[in-house]
Structure formats: structure tokens, C-alpha cells
Design a protein around this motif. Structure first.
Motif, PDB file in Angstrom:
ATOM      1  N   THR A 119       0.838  -1.191   0.000  1.00 38.66           N
ATOM      2  CA  THR A 119       0.000   0.000   0.000  1.00 38.66           C
ATOM      3  C   THR A 119       0.872   1.240   0.000  1.00 38.66           C
ATOM      4  O   THR A 119       2.080   1.179   0.274  1.00 38.66           O
ATOM      5  N   LEU A 120       0.267   2.392  -0.283  1.00 39.98           N
ATOM      6  CA  LEU A 120       1.019   3.647  -0.276  1.00 39.98           C
ATOM      7  C   LEU A 120       1.572   3.926   1.112  1.00 39.98           C
ATOM      8  O   LEU A 120       2.702   4.406   1.249  1.00 39.98           O
ATOM      9  N   GLY A 121       0.801   3.610   2.147  1.00 38.29           N
ATOM     10  CA  GLY A 121       1.284   3.818   3.507  1.00 38.29           C
ATOM     11  C   GLY A 121       2.538   3.010   3.801  1.00 38.29           C
ATOM     12  O   GLY A 121       3.470   3.505   4.439  1.00 38.29           O
ATOM     13  N   GLN A 122       2.573   1.758   3.343  1.00 40.93           N
ATOM     14  CA  GLN A 122       3.751   0.919   3.548  1.00 40.93           C
ATOM     15  C   GLN A 122       4.952   1.462   2.781  1.00 40.93           C
ATOM     16  O   GLN A 122       6.076   1.453   3.285  1.00 40.93           O
ATOM     17  N   ILE A 123       4.707   1.964   1.566  1.00 46.79           N
ATOM     18  CA  ILE A 123       5.797   2.538   0.770  1.00 46.79           C
ATOM     19  C   ILE A 123       6.345   3.781   1.445  1.00 46.79           C
ATOM     20  O   ILE A 123       7.565   3.976   1.519  1.00 46.79           O
ATOM     21  N   VAL A 124       5.458   4.626   1.965  1.00 53.96           N
ATOM     22  CA  VAL A 124       5.893   5.853   2.636  1.00 53.96           C
ATOM     23  C   VAL A 124       6.753   5.525   3.850  1.00 53.96           C
ATOM     24  O   VAL A 124       7.828   6.099   4.045  1.00 53.96           O
ATOM     25  N   ARG A 125       6.302   4.587   4.672  1.00 56.20           N
ATOM     26  CA  ARG A 125       7.069   4.228   5.867  1.00 56.20           C
ATOM     27  C   ARG A 125       8.417   3.626   5.504  1.00 56.20           C
ATOM     28  O   ARG A 125       9.434   3.897   6.159  1.00 56.20           O
ATOM     29  N   VAL A 157      -2.513  24.517  -3.461  1.00 54.37           N
ATOM     30  CA  VAL A 157      -1.961  23.210  -3.090  1.00 54.37           C
ATOM     31  C   VAL A 157      -1.946  22.307  -4.319  1.00 54.37           C
ATOM     32  O   VAL A 157      -2.945  22.208  -5.045  1.00 54.37           O
ATOM     33  N   ARG A 158      -0.843  21.647  -4.564  1.00 56.10           N
ATOM     34  CA  ARG A 158      -0.719  20.733  -5.688  1.00 56.10           C
ATOM     35  C   ARG A 158      -1.559  19.483  -5.424  1.00 56.10           C
ATOM     36  O   ARG A 158      -1.343  18.782  -4.437  1.00 56.10           O
ATOM     37  N   SER A 159      -2.506  19.227  -6.312  1.00 56.79           N
ATOM     38  CA  SER A 159      -3.417  18.097  -6.103  1.00 56.79           C
ATOM     39  C   SER A 159      -2.684  16.757  -6.128  1.00 56.79           C
ATOM     40  O   SER A 159      -3.073  15.809  -5.433  1.00 56.79           O
ATOM     41  N   SER A 160      -1.603  16.659  -6.904  1.00 56.28           N
ATOM     42  CA  SER A 160      -0.901  15.387  -7.043  1.00 56.28           C
ATOM     43  C   SER A 160      -0.151  14.985  -5.777  1.00 56.28           C
ATOM     44  O   SER A 160       0.207  13.811  -5.616  1.00 56.28           O
ATOM     45  N   VAL A 161       0.082  15.927  -4.878  1.00 54.99           N
ATOM     46  CA  VAL A 161       0.864  15.633  -3.676  1.00 54.99           C
ATOM     47  C   VAL A 161      -0.029  15.328  -2.471  1.00 54.99           C
ATOM     48  O   VAL A 161       0.452  14.859  -1.438  1.00 54.99           O
ATOM     49  N   LEU A 162      -1.322  15.567  -2.621  1.00 57.57           N
ATOM     50  CA  LEU A 162      -2.233  15.449  -1.472  1.00 57.57           C
ATOM     51  C   LEU A 162      -2.250  14.052  -0.866  1.00 57.57           C
ATOM     52  O   LEU A 162      -2.162  13.900   0.360  1.00 57.57           O
ATOM     53  N   GLU A 163      -2.363  13.024  -1.692  1.00 58.93           N
ATOM     54  CA  GLU A 163      -2.473  11.654  -1.171  1.00 58.93           C
ATOM     55  C   GLU A 163      -1.236  11.271  -0.363  1.00 58.93           C
ATOM     56  O   GLU A 163      -1.345  10.700   0.728  1.00 58.93           O
ATOM     57  N   SER A 266      14.774  14.117  -5.924  1.00 56.85           N
ATOM     58  CA  SER A 266      13.598  13.677  -6.662  1.00 56.85           C
ATOM     59  C   SER A 266      12.947  14.891  -7.317  1.00 56.85           C
ATOM     60  O   SER A 266      12.995  15.994  -6.765  1.00 56.85           O
ATOM     61  N   PRO A 267      12.329  14.732  -8.491  1.00 57.29           N
ATOM     62  CA  PRO A 267      11.666  15.867  -9.134  1.00 57.29           C
ATOM     63  C   PRO A 267      10.431  16.357  -8.389  1.00 57.29           C
ATOM     64  O   PRO A 267       9.993  17.495  -8.584  1.00 57.29           O
ATOM     65  N   SER A 268       9.850  15.523  -7.553  1.00 59.08           N
ATOM     66  CA  SER A 268       8.685  15.924  -6.758  1.00 59.08           C
ATOM     67  C   SER A 268       8.551  14.992  -5.554  1.00 59.08           C
ATOM     68  O   SER A 268       9.128  13.900  -5.537  1.00 59.08           O
ATOM     69  N   LEU A 269       7.771  15.428  -4.587  1.00 61.92           N
ATOM     70  CA  LEU A 269       7.588  14.613  -3.382  1.00 61.92           C
ATOM     71  C   LEU A 269       6.845  13.326  -3.724  1.00 61.92           C
ATOM     72  O   LEU A 269       7.224  12.238  -3.264  1.00 61.92           O
ATOM     73  N   GLU A 270       5.808  13.429  -4.537  1.00 60.64           N
ATOM     74  CA  GLU A 270       5.037  12.243  -4.878  1.00 60.64           C
ATOM     75  C   GLU A 270       5.838  11.272  -5.741  1.00 60.64           C
ATOM     76  O   GLU A 270       5.674  10.057  -5.649  1.00 60.64           O
ATOM     77  N   HIS A 271       6.731  11.805  -6.574  1.00 56.77           N
ATOM     78  CA  HIS A 271       7.565  10.940  -7.412  1.00 56.77           C
ATOM     79  C   HIS A 271       8.518  10.119  -6.561  1.00 56.77           C
ATOM     80  O   HIS A 271       8.842   8.972  -6.884  1.00 56.77           O
ATOM     81  N   PHE A 272       8.973  10.678  -5.460  1.00 61.41           N
ATOM     82  CA  PHE A 272       9.880   9.968  -4.566  1.00 61.41           C
ATOM     83  C   PHE A 272       9.222   8.709  -4.007  1.00 61.41           C
ATOM     84  O   PHE A 272       9.891   7.709  -3.734  1.00 61.41           O
ATOM     85  N   PHE A 273       7.906   8.744  -3.849  1.00 62.65           N
ATOM     86  CA  PHE A 273       7.168   7.597  -3.304  1.00 62.65           C
ATOM     87  C   PHE A 273       6.499   6.784  -4.403  1.00 62.65           C
ATOM     88  O   PHE A 273       5.610   5.965  -4.131  1.00 62.65           O
ATOM     89  N   GLY A 274       6.925   7.007  -5.653  1.00 62.53           N
ATOM     90  CA  GLY A 274       6.418   6.202  -6.758  1.00 62.53           C
ATOM     91  C   GLY A 274       5.036   6.573  -7.235  1.00 62.53           C
ATOM     92  O   GLY A 274       4.375   5.756  -7.896  1.00 62.53           O
ATOM     93  N   CYS A 275       4.584   7.788  -6.931  1.00 65.96           N
ATOM     94  CA  CYS A 275       3.248   8.202  -7.354  1.00 65.96           C
ATOM     95  C   CYS A 275       3.270   9.171  -8.539  1.00 65.96           C
ATOM     96  O   CYS A 275       2.228   9.579  -9.020  1.00 65.96           O
ATOM     97  N   GLY A 276       4.474   9.582  -8.952  1.00 63.35           N
ATOM     98  CA  GLY A 276       4.547  10.569 -10.021  1.00 63.35           C
ATOM     99  C   GLY A 276       4.748   9.929 -11.384  1.00 63.35           C
ATOM    100  O   GLY A 276       5.039   8.772 -11.500  1.00 63.35           O
TER     101      GLY A 276
END
Length: 276
Positions: A119-125, A157-163, A266-276
Motif C-alpha cells: 500500500t502507499l502507507g507501507q511505501i511511505v514508511r 496546493v498541488r493536487s498530485s501531492v495530497l495523497e 527527486s523531481p517531486s515529493l510524490e515521485h519519490f514515493f512512486g506516485c509521479g
């Protein structure tokens, strides 16, 4: 009818014995993994295997009826089953012959061990190495705007970073900070964060959004808070803090060489967690 029931029971017991043998092989492979790398899913897999082995052991101990000699029946071989058997046989070590019961047991266990997408939570941790305190600048990371002058007019606020941001607030003590030129800019930032629902997630409050009038002020905030991670777009600040902060994430559209071993890019915060 009795012969049919007895035959089915014998086949079931025979299959379970084969399954038990295959489970033992899987267990030996599983326990070869370092205990330090076990997560909750690995522990669950071990528990499931333990239950399966106990179930197999109990059935193997139950008294089996006397075996009756049965004539061998030749099952018709379809093209699909032949392909499946050939593919399974190709994976077997050379010189080892497996019966259809072995292959059935293997398929059951292989299905049990199908990889589960984290899950995204597991990836973030995992990415944050279980870090519990994080500081992060707003401009260029959380907000669309890239300069304090732009904040005087609006904040978005950037919508792509919200999650990702909301997932971080679930288990991290997050502090957001930015340099602003006036009080109106502060109001625009807080209103944008509130409208995006960041404060309603329960992990972030307005008191943890910090404002300063200089870039050095942001550096001072980070030094005082002593986070596990700091996220910034300013390469000078990242370089200055490299000696004091355990990990840093430098957000930059251009891939740069790592200034230190504890600095990631990383080019973005979300990209660092594989969401970009």
C-alpha cells in the motif's frame, strides 16, 4: 458408494501429504530471509504456513482405511493441461520427477505465496525509514507557487501531492514552513491548506505551519526541531543541513549529483514515493 468415498479420502490424504512436503520446502526458503527484514505480511505468511502444517499433520495422523487396489485409469491429456505440465516441469530441477499430485500441491502453495502489492502507507514508511518527525518547505513542494512574491496574491496546493502528504501525516509529526513577505501571504497559505483538507486529516494542525522572513530563518527552524527528514528545494539549505539532519530530500526538476550520502533527490515529493 463406499468404494468411491474411500477412494476420495485416500486421494485427499495423499495430496495433503504431498502438500506438507512442499510446504516444508517453502518454510526452509522463507526462514532463510533475515529476521530484520520481516514485515507484517511476512509474519502473516509464516502464521498461515504454521496453520497449514498443523492441519496437514492432524490429517496424516488420522487412521486411513485399508487401501484397495484400483485399476489405473488413463486421463485424457488436453492441449492446455499439457502446456501447463510442460511449463511446471521446466521449472523443476533436472533429474527430479514429480507426479501430478506434486504439481497440484505446488500450485496450491504457489497461489498462497502470490506477491501482494504494498500500500502507499507501507511505501511511505519504508522510504522514510520509519522516520517520525519531518520538516518540509511549502513552495515548490506542497504549493504550486515557487516564490514568496507569488504567495502575496494566492496559494495553491498541488493536487498530485495530497495523497502522499495525508499518508505522511498519519504516522509522522509533520511541520510545514515557508518564507513569506507579509501577513496576507500567511493567510493565503493557511486558507489553501485548509481548503485542501489537510487540517481535517488529524495529523496536521495550523500551529505546525511555520513562517519566517528569511531563508536562514527556515534553517533555524529545522535545526531547532531536529527532524529525521527535511524536504527542501534550496540546494544551499540542503548542503548546510547535511551535517545535522539524518536524511534530506532535495526536490529539484533537474537530477543533481548527491551532495552527501544522506541527501536524496527527486523531481517531486510524490515521485519519490512512486506516485509521479
Amino acid at each position: 458408494m463406499a468404494d468411491s468415498s474411500s477412494s476420495s479420502r485416500e486421494e485427499l490424504i495423499h495430496l495433503i501429504k504431498r502438500l506438507g512436503t512442499y510446504l516444508a520446502l517453502k518454510m526452509s526458503n522463507l526462514f532463510s530471509i533475515s529476521l530484520n527484514k520481516l514485515d507484517s505480511r511476512s509474519v502473516g505468511a509464516i502464521a498461515g504456513l504454521a496453520v497449514a502444517i498443523v492441519f496437514t499433520y492432524r490429517l496424516m495422523r488420522s487412521p486411513a482405511e485399508p487401501q484397495r487396489r484400483r485399476p489405473k485409469r488413463q486421463a485424457p491429456t488436453t492441449s492446455s493441461s499439457a502446456v501447463s505440465t510442460q511449463s511446471n516441469t521446466a521449472l523443476m530441477p533436472s533429474g527430479v520427477c514429480y507426479s501430478s499430485e506434486d504439481l497440484r500441491a505446488q500450485n496450491v502453495v504457489d497461489e498462497f505465496f502470490q506477491p501482494v502489492k504494498p500500500t502507499l502507507g507501507q511505501i511511505v514508511r519504508q522510504k522514510l525509514s520509519e522516520g517520525r518527525k519531518i520538516t518540509c518547505r511549502l513552495l515548490g513542494v506542497i504549493l504550486e507557487e515557487s516564490s514568496p512574491e507569488q504567495l502575496q496574491k494566492q496559494a495553491t496546493v498541488r493536487s498530485s501531492v495530497l495523497e502522499v502528504l495525508l499518508e505522511i501525516t498519519k504516522f509522522c509529526d509533520l511541520y510545514l514552513m515557508e518564507r513569506v513577505l507579509d501577513d496576507e501571504s500567511e493567510k493565503n497559505v493557511l486558507l489553501a491548506l485548509e481548503n485542501a483538507g489537510i487540517f481535517t486529516s488529524g495529523g496536521l494542525v495550523k500551529d505546525k505551519v511555520l513562517f519566517c522572513s528569511t531563508e536562514n530563518g527556515r534553517t533555524s527552524f529545522v535545526r531547532q526541531l531536529e527532524p529525521d527528514w527535511h524536504i527542501d528545494t534550496n540546494p544551499e539549505i540542503v548542503t548546510q543541513l547535511a551535517r545535522f539532519i539524518k536524511f534530506q530530500l532535495h526536490i529539484s526538476p533537474v537530477r543533481l549529483e548527491r551532495s552527501a550520502a544522506n541527501v536524496f533527490s527527486s523531481p517531486s515529493l510524490e515521485h519519490f514515493f512512486g506516485c509521479g
